[in-house]
Design a protein around this motif. Structure first.
Motif, PDB file in Angstrom:
ATOM      1  N   ARG A   1       0.731   3.837   1.697  1.00  0.00           N
ATOM      2  CA  ARG A   1       1.046   4.276   3.068  1.00  0.00           C
ATOM      3  C   ARG A   1       2.220   3.499   3.643  1.00  0.00           C
ATOM      4  NH1 ARG A   1      -4.725   4.569   2.635  1.00  0.00           N
ATOM      5  NH2 ARG A   1      -4.628   2.320   2.841  1.00  0.00           N
TER       6      ARG A   1
ATOM      7  N   ASP B   1       0.847  -1.184   0.000  1.00  0.00           N
ATOM      8  CA  ASP B   1       0.000   0.000   0.000  1.00  0.00           C
ATOM      9  C   ASP B   1       0.890   1.242   0.000  1.00  0.00           C
ATOM     10  OD1 ASP B   1      -1.425   2.131   1.960  1.00  0.00           O
ATOM     11  OD2 ASP B   1      -2.937   1.008   0.829  1.00  0.00           O
TER      12      ASP B   1
ATOM     13  N   GLU C   1       5.337   5.060   2.120  1.00  0.00           N
ATOM     14  CA  GLU C   1       5.602   6.360   2.743  1.00  0.00           C
ATOM     15  C   GLU C   1       6.197   6.193   4.142  1.00  0.00           C
ATOM     16  OE1 GLU C   1       1.780   8.251   2.533  1.00  0.00           O
ATOM     17  OE2 GLU C   1       2.029   8.751   0.408  1.00  0.00           O
ATOM     18  N   ARG C   2       5.710   5.215   4.875  1.00  0.00           N
ATOM     19  CA  ARG C   2       6.145   4.994   6.252  1.00  0.00           C
ATOM     20  C   ARG C   2       7.520   4.322   6.322  1.00  0.00           C
ATOM     21  NH1 ARG C   2       1.716   2.791   7.769  1.00  0.00           N
ATOM     22  NH2 ARG C   2       2.279   0.669   7.259  1.00  0.00           N
TER      23      ARG C   2
END
Length: 128
Positions: free
Chosen positions: A42, A40, A45-46
């Protein structure tokens, strides 16, 4: 439940090609290797991502790979390339590659996923 997710992963792994983290690190600059990150957005990004990897969300893989699909992406139509898919821990990518194999698309997956990439010396890019 007739089949658990863990059983599906084990069955998939039994019939697909798995790549070890150290091996993919040594191949990541090979122009014939295409690394595909199915996590995903996210997660990317994390945790960051493998430099040069292609992001292809898990929910779109079959459609992006299929040349008959209106969602087809040319990156998946390159002759002579070795495609290596990865997720965070290797479960989603095992299921993905097993499905793609059923479709006739040759691919492998990163056995332990992104979880061991940095600790084994793999470079990581981050989203700006």
């Amino acid at each position: 439940m007739k089949t658990t997710a863990a059983q599906m992963v084990a069955e998939g792994r039994a019939r697909i090609k798995e790549i070890e983290t150290a091996d993919l690190i040594s191949q990541m600059h090979d122009p014939d290797v295409v690394i595909v990150d199915i996590r995903d957005i996210r997660e990317r990004e994390r945790s960051g991502f493998i430099p040069g990897s292609i992001h292809a969300p898990r929910g779109m893989i079959e459609f992006w790979v299929d040349p008959q699909s209106p969602y087809h992406k040319d990156v998946f139509a390159q002759d002579g390339k070795t495609y290596v898919f990865h997720c965070a821990s290797g479960w989603r990518s095992a299921l993905t590659v097993a499905t793609l194999q059923d479709m006739g698309f040759d691919a492998a997956h990163l056995r332990e996923g992104f979880s061991t990439w940095a600790e084994q010396g793999g470079p990581v890019d981050t989203v700006d």
